[in-house]
Scaffold this motif. Sequence first.
Motif, PDB file in Angstrom:
ATOM      1  N   ASP A  59       0.957  -1.314  -0.070  1.00  0.00           N
ATOM      2  CA  ASP A  59      -0.077   0.037   0.010  1.00  0.00           C
ATOM      3  C   ASP A  59       1.204   1.121   0.043  1.00  0.00           C
ATOM      4  O   ASP A  59       1.986   1.103   1.463  1.00  0.00           O
ATOM      5  CB  ASP A  59      -1.079  -0.383   0.946  1.00  0.00           C
ATOM      6  N   LEU A  60       0.518   1.921  -0.776  1.00  0.00           N
ATOM      7  CA  LEU A  60       1.280   3.584  -0.736  1.00  0.00           C
ATOM      8  C   LEU A  60       1.937   4.098   0.425  1.00  0.00           C
ATOM      9  O   LEU A  60       2.914   4.628   0.113  1.00  0.00           O
ATOM     10  CB  LEU A  60       0.848   3.997  -2.116  1.00  0.00           C
ATOM     11  N   LEU A  61       0.761   3.976   1.253  1.00  0.00           N
ATOM     12  CA  LEU A  61       0.210   4.851   2.872  1.00  0.00           C
ATOM     13  C   LEU A  61       1.687   4.210   3.428  1.00  0.00           C
ATOM     14  O   LEU A  61       2.221   4.942   4.352  1.00  0.00           O
ATOM     15  CB  LEU A  61      -0.548   5.147   3.409  1.00  0.00           C
ATOM     16  N   TYR A  62       2.365   2.694   3.297  1.00  0.00           N
ATOM     17  CA  TYR A  62       2.940   2.511   4.216  1.00  0.00           C
ATOM     18  C   TYR A  62       4.337   2.832   3.405  1.00  0.00           C
ATOM     19  O   TYR A  62       5.617   2.620   4.237  1.00  0.00           O
ATOM     20  CB  TYR A  62       2.652   0.782   3.937  1.00  0.00           C
ATOM     21  N   ILE A  63       4.870   3.341   2.158  1.00  0.00           N
ATOM     22  CA  ILE A  63       5.874   3.729   2.177  1.00  0.00           C
ATOM     23  C   ILE A  63       5.570   5.397   1.768  1.00  0.00           C
ATOM     24  O   ILE A  63       7.104   5.511   2.618  1.00  0.00           O
ATOM     25  CB  ILE A  63       6.153   3.044   0.484  1.00  0.00           C
ATOM     26  N   PHE A  64       4.411   5.598   1.517  1.00  0.00           N
ATOM     27  CA  PHE A  64       5.067   7.182   1.437  1.00  0.00           C
ATOM     28  C   PHE A  64       4.681   8.254   1.850  1.00  0.00           C
ATOM     29  O   PHE A  64       5.337   9.256   2.627  1.00  0.00           O
ATOM     30  CB  PHE A  64       4.031   7.639   0.293  1.00  0.00           C
ATOM     31  N   GLY A  65       4.209   7.969   3.232  1.00  0.00           N
ATOM     32  CA  GLY A  65       3.333   8.080   5.047  1.00  0.00           C
ATOM     33  C   GLY A  65       5.401   8.084   5.263  1.00  0.00           C
ATOM     34  O   GLY A  65       5.217   9.603   5.646  1.00  0.00           O
ATOM     35  N   PRO A  66       5.935   7.305   6.120  1.00  0.00           N
ATOM     36  CA  PRO A  66       6.760   7.798   6.589  1.00  0.00           C
ATOM     37  C   PRO A  66       8.305   8.486   5.443  1.00  0.00           C
ATOM     38  O   PRO A  66       8.986   9.453   6.457  1.00  0.00           O
ATOM     39  CB  PRO A  66       7.551   6.403   7.004  1.00  0.00           C
ATOM     40  N   ALA A  67       8.154   8.105   4.168  1.00  0.00           N
ATOM     41  CA  ALA A  67       8.583   8.566   3.698  1.00  0.00           C
ATOM     42  C   ALA A  67       8.618  10.189   3.910  1.00  0.00           C
ATOM     43  O   ALA A  67       9.675  11.120   4.083  1.00  0.00           O
ATOM     44  CB  ALA A  67       8.945   8.845   1.596  1.00  0.00           C
ATOM     45  N   LEU A  68       7.827  11.174   3.485  1.00  0.00           N
ATOM     46  CA  LEU A  68       6.987  12.004   3.773  1.00  0.00           C
ATOM     47  C   LEU A  68       7.498  12.693   4.950  1.00  0.00           C
ATOM     48  O   LEU A  68       7.688  13.971   4.773  1.00  0.00           O
ATOM     49  CB  LEU A  68       5.638  12.463   3.189  1.00  0.00           C
ATOM     50  N   LEU A  69       7.184  11.848   6.355  1.00  0.00           N
ATOM     51  CA  LEU A  69       7.343  12.436   7.690  1.00  0.00           C
ATOM     52  C   LEU A  69       8.941  12.168   7.860  1.00  0.00           C
ATOM     53  O   LEU A  69       9.256  13.788   8.050  1.00  0.00           O
ATOM     54  CB  LEU A  69       6.670  11.581   8.280  1.00  0.00           C
ATOM     55  N   ILE A  70       9.473  11.464   7.442  1.00  0.00           N
ATOM     56  CA  ILE A  70      10.957  11.473   7.202  1.00  0.00           C
ATOM     57  C   ILE A  70      11.680  12.752   6.526  1.00  0.00           C
ATOM     58  O   ILE A  70      12.826  13.926   7.725  1.00  0.00           O
ATOM     59  CB  ILE A  70      12.223  10.784   6.741  1.00  0.00           C
ATOM     60  N   ALA A  71      11.006  13.492   5.175  1.00  0.00           N
ATOM     61  CA  ALA A  71      11.848  14.499   4.484  1.00  0.00           C
ATOM     62  C   ALA A  71      11.012  16.111   5.385  1.00  0.00           C
ATOM     63  O   ALA A  71      11.828  16.775   5.056  1.00  0.00           O
ATOM     64  CB  ALA A  71      10.391  14.679   3.654  1.00  0.00           C
ATOM     65  N   LEU A  89       8.296   7.901  -5.220  1.00  0.00           N
ATOM     66  CA  LEU A  89       6.729   7.550  -6.020  1.00  0.00           C
ATOM     67  C   LEU A  89       6.944   6.891  -7.658  1.00  0.00           C
ATOM     68  O   LEU A  89       5.998   6.079  -7.356  1.00  0.00           O
ATOM     69  CB  LEU A  89       6.502   8.539  -6.367  1.00  0.00           C
ATOM     70  N   TRP A  90       8.216   7.413  -7.738  1.00  0.00           N
ATOM     71  CA  TRP A  90       8.588   6.029  -9.454  1.00  0.00           C
ATOM     72  C   TRP A  90       8.370   4.643  -8.504  1.00  0.00           C
ATOM     73  O   TRP A  90       8.060   4.035  -9.625  1.00  0.00           O
ATOM     74  CB  TRP A  90       9.698   6.470  -9.967  1.00  0.00           C
ATOM     75  N   LEU A  91       9.361   4.030  -7.529  1.00  0.00           N
ATOM     76  CA  LEU A  91       9.737   2.391  -7.867  1.00  0.00           C
ATOM     77  C   LEU A  91       8.280   2.399  -6.690  1.00  0.00           C
ATOM     78  O   LEU A  91       8.073   0.877  -7.337  1.00  0.00           O
ATOM     79  CB  LEU A  91      10.811   2.785  -6.084  1.00  0.00           C
ATOM     80  N   SER A  92       7.425   3.508  -6.612  1.00  0.00           N
ATOM     81  CA  SER A  92       5.902   2.585  -6.219  1.00  0.00           C
ATOM     82  C   SER A  92       5.207   2.430  -7.340  1.00  0.00           C
ATOM     83  O   SER A  92       3.723   1.656  -7.551  1.00  0.00           O
ATOM     84  CB  SER A  92       4.716   3.611  -5.396  1.00  0.00           C
ATOM     85  N   LEU A  93       5.343   2.458  -8.578  1.00  0.00           N
ATOM     86  CA  LEU A  93       4.537   2.367  -9.286  1.00  0.00           C
ATOM     87  C   LEU A  93       4.255   0.886 -10.421  1.00  0.00           C
ATOM     88  O   LEU A  93       5.985   0.610  -9.674  1.00  0.00           O
ATOM     89  CB  LEU A  93       4.827   3.626 -10.694  1.00  0.00           C
ATOM     90  N   PRO A  94       3.174   0.761 -10.580  1.00  0.00           N
ATOM     91  CA  PRO A  94       3.510  -0.695 -10.937  1.00  0.00           C
ATOM     92  C   PRO A  94       4.037  -1.007 -12.221  1.00  0.00           C
ATOM     93  O   PRO A  94       4.483   0.074 -12.896  1.00  0.00           O
ATOM     94  CB  PRO A  94       1.877  -1.013 -11.245  1.00  0.00           C
ATOM     95  N   SER A  95       4.886  -1.734 -12.864  1.00  0.00           N
ATOM     96  CA  SER A  95       5.273  -2.489 -13.944  1.00  0.00           C
ATOM     97  C   SER A  95       4.803  -2.519 -15.274  1.00  0.00           C
ATOM     98  O   SER A  95       2.551  -3.264 -14.480  1.00  0.00           O
ATOM     99  CB  SER A  95       5.936  -3.505 -13.717  1.00  0.00           C
ATOM    100  N   THR A  96       4.964  -1.884 -16.227  1.00  0.00           N
ATOM    101  CA  THR A  96       4.003  -2.178 -17.329  1.00  0.00           C
ATOM    102  C   THR A  96       4.026  -3.007 -18.320  1.00  0.00           C
ATOM    103  O   THR A  96       5.271  -2.567 -18.835  1.00  0.00           O
ATOM    104  CB  THR A  96       3.295  -0.813 -17.926  1.00  0.00           C
ATOM    105  N   PRO A  97       3.172  -3.613 -18.540  1.00  0.00           N
ATOM    106  CA  PRO A  97       4.069  -3.916 -19.884  1.00  0.00           C
ATOM    107  C   PRO A  97       4.107  -3.683 -21.032  1.00  0.00           C
ATOM    108  O   PRO A  97       3.389  -3.020 -21.887  1.00  0.00           O
ATOM    109  CB  PRO A  97       3.359  -6.013 -19.190  1.00  0.00           C
ATOM    110  N   SER A  98       5.004  -4.314 -21.558  1.00  0.00           N
ATOM    111  CA  SER A  98       5.430  -3.651 -23.403  1.00  0.00           C
ATOM    112  C   SER A  98       4.016  -4.015 -24.288  1.00  0.00           C
ATOM    113  O   SER A  98       3.278  -5.126 -23.923  1.00  0.00           O
ATOM    114  CB  SER A  98       6.551  -4.352 -23.931  1.00  0.00           C
ATOM    115  N   LEU A  99       3.551  -2.848 -25.178  1.00  0.00           N
ATOM    116  CA  LEU A  99       2.579  -3.602 -26.125  1.00  0.00           C
ATOM    117  C   LEU A  99       3.063  -4.191 -27.018  1.00  0.00           C
ATOM    118  O   LEU A  99       1.133  -5.129 -27.073  1.00  0.00           O
ATOM    119  CB  LEU A  99       2.325  -2.144 -26.658  1.00  0.00           C
ATOM    120  N   LYS A 100       3.521  -4.790 -27.013  1.00  0.00           N
ATOM    121  CA  LYS A 100       3.628  -6.474 -28.057  1.00  0.00           C
ATOM    122  C   LYS A 100       3.150  -7.524 -27.695  1.00  0.00           C
ATOM    123  O   LYS A 100       2.664  -8.881 -28.011  1.00  0.00           O
ATOM    124  CB  LYS A 100       5.376  -6.465 -28.827  1.00  0.00           C
TER     125      LYS A 100
END
Length: 97
Positions: free
Chosen positions: A6-18, A58-69
């Motif tokens: 969940d994004l909140l578990y990763i980005f929340g603490p990162a935002l507090l640290i920032a 945030l970039w590392l939290s994005l899901p990987s998108t498969p290629s169009l092929k």
Amino acid sequence: MFSNIDLLYIFGPALLIAIIVLVIIKNRSNKQNASELSKAIDHFKITSIVFGALLVVLWLSLPSTPSLKSFGYPDDISAIKGDAKVLNLFKNIIKQL
């Protein structure tokens, strides 16, 4: 990388640290005898670095998108000339998801 967490578990603490880092550095720079311009430039540099670190999280939290092929990307323009052909292409993509 962190797509299953969940994004909140990763980005929340990162935002507090920032925020804590920015407050500490702001207090430290207020105690120094420097010009206002030098304080503003230092604050801009630190804020930019912290913002960049948050963007990387945030970039590392994005899901990987498969290629169009892998979804049956058309080989030539004739495969998407008509509306029916485009609809069939979209249906094939949705079936593969």
